[in-house]
Design a protein around this motif. Structure first.
Motif, PDB file in Angstrom:
ATOM      1  N   SER A   1      53.240 -51.055 -17.443  1.00 27.41           N
ATOM      2  CA  SER A   1      52.407 -52.256 -17.504  1.00 27.41           C
ATOM      3  C   SER A   1      51.434 -52.302 -16.338  1.00 27.41           C
ATOM      4  O   SER A   1      50.246 -52.620 -16.495  1.00 27.41           O
ATOM      5  CB  SER A   1      53.295 -53.505 -17.489  1.00 27.41           C
ATOM      6  OG  SER A   1      54.193 -53.501 -18.574  1.00 27.41           O
ATOM      7  N   PHE A   2      51.936 -51.976 -15.155  1.00 26.35           N
ATOM      8  CA  PHE A   2      51.085 -51.938 -13.972  1.00 26.35           C
ATOM      9  C   PHE A   2      49.997 -50.873 -14.125  1.00 26.35           C
ATOM     10  O   PHE A   2      48.833 -51.087 -13.756  1.00 26.35           O
ATOM     11  CB  PHE A   2      51.967 -51.666 -12.746  1.00 26.35           C
ATOM     12  CG  PHE A   2      51.224 -51.598 -11.444  1.00 26.35           C
ATOM     13  CD1 PHE A   2      50.193 -52.475 -11.156  1.00 26.35           C
ATOM     14  CD2 PHE A   2      51.564 -50.655 -10.491  1.00 26.35           C
ATOM     15  CE1 PHE A   2      49.521 -52.414  -9.944  1.00 26.35           C
ATOM     16  CE2 PHE A   2      50.909 -50.585  -9.278  1.00 26.35           C
ATOM     17  CZ  PHE A   2      49.872 -51.469  -9.009  1.00 26.35           C
TER      18      PHE A   2
ATOM     19  N   VAL B   1      48.245 -54.162 -27.365  1.00 19.96           N
ATOM     20  CA  VAL B   1      49.409 -53.490 -27.960  1.00 19.96           C
ATOM     21  C   VAL B   1      50.551 -53.417 -26.956  1.00 19.96           C
ATOM     22  O   VAL B   1      51.716 -53.713 -27.283  1.00 19.96           O
ATOM     23  CB  VAL B   1      49.021 -52.079 -28.451  1.00 19.96           C
ATOM     24  CG1 VAL B   1      50.262 -51.292 -28.862  1.00 19.96           C
ATOM     25  CG2 VAL B   1      48.049 -52.176 -29.618  1.00 19.96           C
ATOM     26  N   TRP B   2      50.223 -53.054 -25.718  1.00 18.86           N
ATOM     27  CA  TRP B   2      51.306 -52.925 -24.739  1.00 18.86           C
ATOM     28  C   TRP B   2      51.875 -54.292 -24.351  1.00 18.86           C
ATOM     29  O   TRP B   2      53.068 -54.399 -24.041  1.00 18.86           O
ATOM     30  CB  TRP B   2      50.838 -52.175 -23.494  1.00 18.86           C
ATOM     31  CG  TRP B   2      51.973 -51.960 -22.545  1.00 18.86           C
ATOM     32  CD1 TRP B   2      52.209 -52.584 -21.362  1.00 18.86           C
ATOM     33  CD2 TRP B   2      53.092 -51.082 -22.746  1.00 18.86           C
ATOM     34  NE1 TRP B   2      53.374 -52.159 -20.805  1.00 18.86           N
ATOM     35  CE2 TRP B   2      53.943 -51.235 -21.634  1.00 18.86           C
ATOM     36  CE3 TRP B   2      53.448 -50.197 -23.755  1.00 18.86           C
ATOM     37  CZ2 TRP B   2      55.133 -50.513 -21.503  1.00 18.86           C
ATOM     38  CZ3 TRP B   2      54.633 -49.477 -23.625  1.00 18.86           C
ATOM     39  CH2 TRP B   2      55.456 -49.641 -22.505  1.00 18.86           C
ATOM     40  N   ALA B   3      51.068 -55.330 -24.366  1.00 20.24           N
ATOM     41  CA  ALA B   3      51.584 -56.673 -24.090  1.00 20.24           C
ATOM     42  C   ALA B   3      52.655 -57.047 -25.109  1.00 20.24           C
ATOM     43  O   ALA B   3      53.693 -57.643 -24.769  1.00 20.24           O
ATOM     44  CB  ALA B   3      50.447 -57.690 -24.104  1.00 20.24           C
TER      45      ALA B   3
ATOM     46  N   ALA C   1      53.217 -60.445 -19.758  1.00 19.96           N
ATOM     47  CA  ALA C   1      52.690 -60.345 -21.126  1.00 19.96           C
ATOM     48  C   ALA C   1      51.429 -61.188 -21.294  1.00 19.96           C
ATOM     49  O   ALA C   1      50.418 -60.725 -21.847  1.00 19.96           O
ATOM     50  CB  ALA C   1      53.759 -60.772 -22.128  1.00 19.96           C
ATOM     51  N   ILE C   2      51.473 -62.435 -20.812  1.00 20.74           N
ATOM     52  CA  ILE C   2      50.301 -63.313 -20.932  1.00 20.74           C
ATOM     53  C   ILE C   2      49.121 -62.733 -20.157  1.00 20.74           C
ATOM     54  O   ILE C   2      47.965 -62.798 -20.609  1.00 20.74           O
ATOM     55  CB  ILE C   2      50.654 -64.721 -20.435  1.00 20.74           C
ATOM     56  CG1 ILE C   2      51.671 -65.375 -21.380  1.00 20.74           C
ATOM     57  CG2 ILE C   2      49.402 -65.585 -20.319  1.00 20.74           C
ATOM     58  CD1 ILE C   2      52.170 -66.723 -20.908  1.00 20.74           C
ATOM     59  N   LEU C   3      49.403 -62.158 -18.984  1.00 21.63           N
ATOM     60  CA  LEU C   3      48.338 -61.587 -18.166  1.00 21.63           C
ATOM     61  C   LEU C   3      47.613 -60.468 -18.913  1.00 21.63           C
ATOM     62  O   LEU C   3      46.373 -60.398 -18.914  1.00 21.63           O
ATOM     63  CB  LEU C   3      48.920 -61.044 -16.854  1.00 21.63           C
ATOM     64  CG  LEU C   3      47.946 -60.309 -15.925  1.00 21.63           C
ATOM     65  CD1 LEU C   3      46.842 -61.239 -15.454  1.00 21.63           C
ATOM     66  CD2 LEU C   3      48.680 -59.715 -14.731  1.00 21.63           C
TER      67      LEU C   3
ATOM     68  N   ALA D   1      56.599 -57.611 -24.127  1.00 23.71           N
ATOM     69  CA  ALA D   1      57.271 -58.873 -24.444  1.00 23.71           C
ATOM     70  C   ALA D   1      58.512 -58.649 -25.300  1.00 23.71           C
ATOM     71  O   ALA D   1      59.512 -59.384 -25.186  1.00 23.71           O
ATOM     72  CB  ALA D   1      56.298 -59.818 -25.150  1.00 23.71           C
ATOM     73  N   ALA D   2      58.478 -57.625 -26.133  1.00 21.79           N
ATOM     74  CA  ALA D   2      59.606 -57.380 -27.031  1.00 21.79           C
ATOM     75  C   ALA D   2      60.788 -56.733 -26.317  1.00 21.79           C
ATOM     76  O   ALA D   2      61.950 -57.046 -26.624  1.00 21.79           O
ATOM     77  CB  ALA D   2      59.152 -56.491 -28.190  1.00 21.79           C
TER      78      ALA D   2
END
Length: 742
Positions: free
Chosen positions: A18-19, A174-176, A79-81, A180-181
């Motif tokens: 994510s980073f 897509v990665w968010a 996720a929101i970011l 989140a999942a």
């Protein structure tokens, strides 16, 4: 246990990816800065502002985003970011003016705040002992910046400029969803209760602000280089965009890969100890960046990349150690300051280029800030590190000392290599035929610094070392300096203390000492390319001496001066051979020396010095009187003997050459001890030693495994003078004899 480790690895992977994705989006503005500069006809200052604007919001947003992560957990905030950042990324190609582009770039900067969220999310899954290593691995996400700078123009050339930003926006969305999942917040976390408590941490804890200053330099320097290097390399050295992007990607990758190393080192020796050698290293390599030549600039940039990357890992080993329950909040503050450190340098460099036409004042400022923070670390964090280390097991302390010594040795070896490159004018004056000597010296330097660092950290030696510097300051710098200069003359140069033992030993030491010193003073600068000679173009009978590439004098051939200069090594060889002869004379006749001498410690050093001197003189004989016969063979023999001595330098008797200067601190210690109130024997009431020395013995001996504490009014055996110790032992033996005889 296996399930816990699996969960840690899974969430570390999720956080790191994510980073990486967020940082790739964050770097898309700087990746195409040359394109935007050409499209909107920007000046150097305007270009610098464009690449710095995303850094600004990324820095400012880290503090509130860190607080949100502390309050609500990293899963939902991360996720929101990513959903939010996808929007400005998609809008970049649609910006029709420089002003519109600045606005979009500002909001794209939110991607930079991902670091604070991820640190709070990842660190809670790991124990205190392994957080430095875990956060170092998480820091590999910085490589997203490198991917954007290097791959962005490549993808744009193949599929179009707009495709890069559209594709990055889709990847974020897509990665968010994936994050989140599959992501979960660590359950053992203790969260702050509210905003006031989180802000209170920043008000009450000055250490948080000092950590922010460290990160301002280490991470800020990394960000500043990563976003401005493409423009700087193009303006400074005329590189093409692809070449500049490739070099920038190399900088980012090196810094990113060194970040886990910084975390690993910090877990073992402490983050503040890592910073204690990182910061002066940055100061040194920062000076190389100001040189208007590609090789020194490259050495300085790569050196800074490695050290800044290690420094990033070190700072974030300290954050959870000092703020275990406010990690994301303090990380937000520290990260915000780090981001601000990446915002200002590009602007300063742009202004310097537009107003002064040069950028070196910016790099000089970098070195000055590094020196200031090194001093602050020594005053604030290192004493705390010493207190923590004193509580560790002896084996852990030895391991930490070994790792720390290796780090210092690597740093100083790097400084030597940089000095060789810079002093030889980018290797222009370096003689390739001497490269084998250079590698031997570099290896010897690493070994000597490593051995010295290990030796200086042994408990008895460390006491003398620390007390020596303490007394140097307390007794007054001028007074202490005058005393040290006097000691240099008597104990290092003239070695009068040896003359008191034997005039023969004194003459032997003086001949070998001055012979070796003269040989080193001639050989090392010549090998490194710091000194070289050329003929005067107007008179071939005149030689010009160059020092670091600058003319430093001249002399005529066939004069006494030329004879001394050309045969300086021969003179050194005769001095050494004279000292060896006196040494063998003494060792063969002195029964005390014969009783304790060994081949390894006494004769092997003399054999090496003899071989170096004889083969060196043989080279002169071959050249002057034999017409060069056997010169190549003798040169190989001479090289073998010199290299053998260099490789032996860190391990054998020669190492005492580097230990000898530390004797000056011992002399200061002895003088200060003679002037203090003294230690009074608890039995006879007589002064028998300095109070400082006795108190230091009480501290050092337990560290060496000796416990001399005892019950009764005399709490420690060291409180008795030597005479009373002997009497006490005799009385104890008499009592035991009487008890045995009934």
């Amino acid at each position: 246990m296996a399930s816990t480790q699996h969960s840690q690895q899974r969430h570390l992977l999720l956080g790191t990816v994510s980073f990486t994705v967020c940082f790739a989006a964050w770097g898309l503005i700087s990746a195409f800065a040359p394109v935007f500069r050409q499209r909107f006809h920007l000046s150097a200052t305007q270009t610098a502002l464009l690449v710095a604007v995303p850094v600004l919001l990324g820095a400012l947003a880290r503090l509130p985003m860190g607080m949100l992560a502390d309050r609500f957990g990293g899963r939902v905030v991360f996720a929101i970011l990513m959903f939010f950042v996808a929007a400005p990324v998609a809008l970049v190609p649609s910006a029709a003016s420089y002003r519109n582009l600045l606005v979009v770039a500002f909001f794209l900067g939110m991607a930079g705040s991902s670091f604070a969220v991820g640190v709070g999310y990842v660190s809670r899954w790991f124990s205190m002992e392994s957080q430095g290593s875990a956060l170092g691995v998480y820091g590999l996400g910085n490589i997203g910046q490198s991917a954007a700078v290097f791959l962005g123009p490549v993808v744009a050339a193949a599929f179009g400029f707009r495709t890069v930003y559209t594709g990055m926006s889709i990847i974020l969305i897509v990665w968010a969803v994936v994050f989140a999942a599959f992501a979960r917040n660590a359950t053992q976390t203790i969260r702050p209760k509210g905003l006031s408590e989180m802000l209170g941490v920043l008000n009450r804890e000055p250490l948080a602000w000092l950590l922010s200053a460290f990160y301002f330099l280490t991470f800020g320097g990394f960000v500043a280089f990563s976003i401005y290097l493409p423009t700087l390399l193009r303006d400074q050295f005329g590189l093409k965009p692809a070449d500049a992007g490739f070099r920038t990607a190399g900088f980012v990758v090196l810094a990113t890969l060194c970040r886990p190393l910084g975390g690993w080192l910090s877990d073992r020796i402490g983050g503040s100890r890592v910073l204690s050698w990182i910061l002066p290293g940055v100061a040194g390599f920062g000076l190389l960046l100001g040189v208007q030549s590609m090789i020194p600039f490259t050495v300085g940039a790569l050196g800074c990349a490695a050290l800044l990357g290690i420094g990033n890992g070190a700072v974030f080993q300290l954050v959870p150690r000092y703020f275990p329950n406010q990690r994301a909040t303090v990380t937000g503050l520290v990260g915000a300051m780090g981001g601000m450190g990446g915002f200002f340098p590009p602007l300063l460099l742009g202004v310097f280029r537009d107003k002064l036409g040069v950028v070196w004042p910016g790099f000089l400022l970098l070195s000055a800030v590094a020196c200031l923070l090194w001093w602050a670390n020594a005053k604030v964090f290192l004493p705390r590190e010493d207190e923590l280390q004193a509580k560790l097991p002896a084996a852990a302390i030895r391991t930490a000392d070994t790792i720390r010594s290796g780090a210092w040795a690597t740093l100083w070896t790097g400084v030597l290599i940089a000095a060789i490159v810079l002093g030889s004018r980018n290797l222009q004056n370096f003689d390739p035929a001497l490269v084998i000597y250079t590698f031997a010296i570099i290896f010897a330097t690493w070994g000597v610094v490593f051995h010295y660092s290990v030796w200086i950290r042994k408990p008895p030696t460390r006491v003398y070392w620390q007390r020596g510097w303490q007394l140097f300051r307390e007794r007054g710098v001028l007074r202490s300096l005058a005393h040290v200069i006097s000691l240099v003359g008597t104990h290092l140069l003239s070695q009068t203390f040896i003359a008191k033992r034997s005039r023969l030993r004194w003459a032997m030491h003086q001949l070998i000492f001055w012979g070796c010193l003269l040989a080193a003073a001639i050989t090392f600068p010549l090998v490194f390319g710091w000194i070289y000679f050329t003929s005067d173009p107007n008179n071939q009978m005149i030689y010009v001496t160059h020092l670091f590439g600058y003319p430093a004098g001249h002399f005529h051939l066939h004069t006494f001066t030329a004879l001394l200069l050309f045969h300086g090594l021969d003179i050194a060889a005769f001095l050494v051979l004279g000292g060896i002869g006196l040494s063998l004379w003494r060792r063969m006749r002195d029964e005390g020396a014969r009783a304790v001498q060994t081949l390894a410690m006494d004769f092997w050093p003399l054999i090496l010095l003899f071989a170096i001197s004889i083969t060196g003189l043989a080279l002169t004989v071959s050249q002057e009187w034999l017409g060069g016969s056997f010169y190549d063979f003798i040169a190989i023999l001479h090289a073998i003997t010199v290299i053998a001595a260099l490789l032996y330098l860190p391990f054998g008797k020669f190492f005492h050459i580097f230990q000898r200067p530390a004797q000056l601190g011992v002399k200061l210690y002895q003088q200060a001890g003679a002037e203090d109130c003294g230690a009074i024997c608890a039995r006879c009431g007589e002064r028998y030693a300095s109070r400082m020395h006795v108190e230091d013995l009480k501290k050092v001996l337990p560290q060496m495994g000796f416990n001399y504490s005892m019950p009764g009014p005399v709490s420690n055996w060291q409180e008795l003078c030597p005479a009373c110790k002997r009497k006490s032992i005799s009385l104890a033996q008499l009592r035991l004899k009487e008890e045995a005889n009934g």
